[in-house]
Scaffold this motif. Structure first.
Motif, PDB file in Angstrom:
ATOM      1  N   TRP A 298      15.511  28.443 -40.368  1.00 40.51           N
ATOM      2  CA  TRP A 298      15.886  29.769 -39.875  1.00 40.51           C
ATOM      3  C   TRP A 298      14.673  30.609 -39.480  1.00 40.51           C
ATOM      4  CZ3 TRP A 298      20.692  28.993 -39.066  1.00 40.51           C
ATOM      5  CH2 TRP A 298      21.476  28.288 -39.973  1.00 40.51           C
ATOM      6  N   GLN A 299      13.481  30.043 -39.474  1.00 44.35           N
ATOM      7  CA  GLN A 299      12.278  30.846 -39.294  1.00 44.35           C
ATOM      8  C   GLN A 299      11.660  30.746 -37.901  1.00 44.35           C
ATOM      9  OE1 GLN A 299      10.208  29.118 -42.715  1.00 44.35           O
ATOM     10  NE2 GLN A 299      10.370  31.070 -43.808  1.00 44.35           N
ATOM     11  N   GLY A 300      12.229  29.961 -37.023  1.00 39.32           N
ATOM     12  CA  GLY A 300      11.623  29.745 -35.715  1.00 39.32           C
ATOM     13  C   GLY A 300      11.415  31.020 -34.916  1.00 39.32           C
ATOM     14  N   GLU A 301      12.441  31.845 -34.861  1.00 34.00           N
ATOM     15  CA  GLU A 301      12.338  33.071 -34.070  1.00 34.00           C
ATOM     16  C   GLU A 301      11.243  33.989 -34.610  1.00 34.00           C
ATOM     17  OE1 GLU A 301      15.132  36.817 -32.498  1.00 34.00           O
ATOM     18  OE2 GLU A 301      15.979  35.285 -33.834  1.00 34.00           O
ATOM     19  N   ALA A 302      11.191  34.147 -35.932  1.00 38.24           N
ATOM     20  CA  ALA A 302      10.177  35.017 -36.531  1.00 38.24           C
ATOM     21  C   ALA A 302       8.776  34.472 -36.274  1.00 38.24           C
ATOM     22  CB  ALA A 302      10.428  35.153 -38.029  1.00 38.24           C
ATOM     23  N   ILE A 303       8.605  33.171 -36.362  1.00 40.42           N
ATOM     24  CA  ILE A 303       7.279  32.588 -36.148  1.00 40.42           C
ATOM     25  C   ILE A 303       6.880  32.691 -34.677  1.00 40.42           C
ATOM     26  CG2 ILE A 303       5.989  30.409 -36.174  1.00 40.42           C
ATOM     27  CD1 ILE A 303       7.396  29.769 -38.805  1.00 40.42           C
ATOM     28  N   ARG A 304       7.809  32.492 -33.770  1.00 38.39           N
ATOM     29  CA  ARG A 304       7.483  32.692 -32.350  1.00 38.39           C
ATOM     30  C   ARG A 304       7.027  34.123 -32.116  1.00 38.39           C
ATOM     31  NH1 ARG A 304      12.359  29.950 -31.770  1.00 38.39           N
ATOM     32  NH2 ARG A 304      13.421  31.803 -30.965  1.00 38.39           N
TER      33      ARG A 304
ATOM     34  N   ASP B  74       8.750  37.106 -47.108  1.00 38.09           N
ATOM     35  CA  ASP B  74       9.562  36.464 -46.071  1.00 38.09           C
ATOM     36  C   ASP B  74       9.160  35.010 -45.843  1.00 38.09           C
ATOM     37  OD1 ASP B  74       7.132  36.759 -44.816  1.00 38.09           O
ATOM     38  OD2 ASP B  74       7.904  37.805 -43.050  1.00 38.09           O
ATOM     39  N   GLY B  75       8.230  34.516 -46.654  1.00 36.04           N
ATOM     40  CA  GLY B  75       7.795  33.137 -46.540  1.00 36.04           C
ATOM     41  C   GLY B  75       6.736  32.892 -45.484  1.00 36.04           C
ATOM     42  N   LEU B  76       6.313  33.931 -44.769  1.00 32.34           N
ATOM     43  CA  LEU B  76       5.460  33.723 -43.597  1.00 32.34           C
ATOM     44  C   LEU B  76       4.038  34.283 -43.757  1.00 32.34           C
ATOM     45  CD1 LEU B  76       8.104  34.472 -40.816  1.00 32.34           C
ATOM     46  CD2 LEU B  76       7.491  32.278 -41.868  1.00 32.34           C
ATOM     47  N   ASP B  77       3.650  34.630 -44.972  1.00 32.98           N
ATOM     48  CA  ASP B  77       2.304  35.189 -45.172  1.00 32.98           C
ATOM     49  C   ASP B  77       1.216  34.219 -44.706  1.00 32.98           C
ATOM     50  OD1 ASP B  77       3.440  37.433 -46.227  1.00 32.98           O
ATOM     51  OD2 ASP B  77       2.695  37.140 -48.277  1.00 32.98           O
ATOM     52  N   VAL B  78       1.346  32.953 -45.052  1.00 35.36           N
ATOM     53  CA  VAL B  78       0.322  31.975 -44.667  1.00 35.36           C
ATOM     54  C   VAL B  78       0.386  31.691 -43.172  1.00 35.36           C
ATOM     55  CG1 VAL B  78      -0.591  29.657 -45.096  1.00 35.36           C
ATOM     56  CG2 VAL B  78       0.358  30.979 -46.986  1.00 35.36           C
TER      57      VAL B  78
ATOM     58  N   ARG C 105      17.802  20.193 -37.145  1.00 40.72           N
ATOM     59  CA  ARG C 105      17.468  21.490 -37.719  1.00 40.72           C
ATOM     60  C   ARG C 105      16.111  21.920 -37.176  1.00 40.72           C
ATOM     61  NH1 ARG C 105      19.785  18.667 -42.130  1.00 40.72           N
ATOM     62  NH2 ARG C 105      21.526  19.769 -43.113  1.00 40.72           N
ATOM     63  N   ASP C 106      15.979  23.184 -36.801  1.00 40.26           N
ATOM     64  CA  ASP C 106      14.692  23.667 -36.342  1.00 40.26           C
ATOM     65  C   ASP C 106      13.636  23.414 -37.413  1.00 40.26           C
ATOM     66  OD1 ASP C 106      15.691  24.479 -33.927  1.00 40.26           O
ATOM     67  OD2 ASP C 106      15.733  26.619 -34.404  1.00 40.26           O
ATOM     68  N   ARG C 107      12.527  22.797 -37.029  1.00 42.11           N
ATOM     69  CA  ARG C 107      11.560  22.348 -38.018  1.00 42.11           C
ATOM     70  C   ARG C 107      10.124  22.722 -37.715  1.00 42.11           C
ATOM     71  NH1 ARG C 107      12.270  22.048 -42.735  1.00 42.11           N
ATOM     72  NH2 ARG C 107      14.246  21.017 -42.266  1.00 42.11           N
ATOM     73  N   ALA C 108       9.771  22.893 -36.431  1.00 36.69           N
ATOM     74  CA  ALA C 108       8.378  23.160 -36.082  1.00 36.69           C
ATOM     75  C   ALA C 108       8.322  24.086 -34.880  1.00 36.69           C
ATOM     76  CB  ALA C 108       7.627  21.865 -35.771  1.00 36.69           C
TER      77      ALA C 108
END
Length: 292
Positions: free
Chosen positions: A257-263, A228-232, A283-286
């Motif tokens: 598109w990853q902001g919600e998952a990272i939060r 999912d791109g979020l291992d690191v 675009r959501d970036r950080a």
């Protein structure tokens, strides 16, 4: 006896370069053509534009060198690899094969980290950049917040060659570099860090980056972050909790598109006040969060 090749009018050389780059699908062919001419002539874009208006010409040697550079750029080799440098905020960073080329959108990530560092209560706040690559975020923090101490970690041998060169070139006395695994970085700083920043690999393994410059030339280790791109990101969340003092901030770059998952990852680990921020293209970036 053969006569030497005639000099080529600069305006004509620019036109030919623009046409060739445009046919190859280069996004900003006029800009890239001017920058390549500027590189050949040792000047800036403004100098190239003025020279074209004056009717200056390229020497045969310069025309031949430009033709070779344009041919390489037409294969979508990054412009920064051809010139050897990449601008980042007020810095000119040295880059090439093996290191991720810093992008303008990361400047927004650096600004979030810099703002948090400037707002830190300590008179000598500490910041850490994990997976620093070219050193862009770390060196921006070190030079723009000179009262801070900035520590940067990199674990790629290929990238570290460029990191060391940039740290030596910028020569910020408050910037410290280590070749170390990110999960175990800087144990001596545990509980003391005001800002933990990172532009980690976040492209899902099965995704194919749209731009050939990214797909074929950026190092895979700097791009791909698992299924999912979020291992690191998951690793960095835990490392950040170890390093940050209460009230310290983590700043992570990611895809739009990853902001919600990272939060969700950060909040599940115990971070609070997680928030996602847009870049200059909206675009959501950080995503940022605070250590309780």
């Amino acid at each position: 006896m053969t006569s030497a090749s005639p000099a080529m009018p600069l305006a004509e050389a620019l036109r030919l370069a623009v046409d060739r780059l445009a046919a190859a699908g280069v996004p900003d062919p006029s800009v890239d053509a001017e920058l390549l001419v500027a590189f050949v002539l040792g000047t800036g874009r403004g100098g190239v534009q003025a020279a074209a208006i004056r009717g200056d010409a390229l020497s045969p040697d310069d025309a031949e060198r430009l033709d070779g550079l344009v041919a390489r750029r037409a294969t979508r080799e990054p412009l920064q690899h051809l010139t050897g440098t990449a601008p980042f905020r007020h810095l000119e960073l040295r880059v090439g094969p093996g290191v991720f080329v810093p992008r303008p959108e990361t400047e927004v990530v650096a600004q979030l980290a810099i703002d948090a560092l400037r707002a830190a209560a300590s008179p000598s706040p500490i910041a850490v950049d994990l997976g620093t690559g070219s050193g862009a975020i770390a060196l921006a923090m070190a030079t723009e917040v000179p009262h801070a101490e900035v520590y940067a970690a990199e674990n790629s041998v290929e990238a570290f060659v460029w990191t060391k060169e940039n740290f030596a070139h910028v020569a910020a006395g408050n910037a410290h570099l280590a070749f170390i695994d990110l999960a175990h970085a800087f144990p001596e700083l545990d509980g003391t860090v005001s800002v933990v920043a990172s532009n980690p690999p976040y492209v899902p393994d099965a995704a194919i980056p749209r731009d050939p410059e990214v797909r074929f030339f950026d190092p895979p280790a700097a791009l791909y972050g698992g299924e999912d791109g979020l291992d690191v990101v998951r690793i960095l969340s835990g490392v950040g909790l170890r390093l940050a003092h209460p009230g310290g901030m983590i700043v992570l770059e990611h895809g739009e598109w990853q902001g919600e998952a990272i939060r969700g990852i950060l909040e599940a680990d115990g971070w609070r006040a997680a928030a996602t921020h847009p870049d200059l293209t909206m675009r959501d970036r950080a995503t940022t969060a605070l250590r309780p």
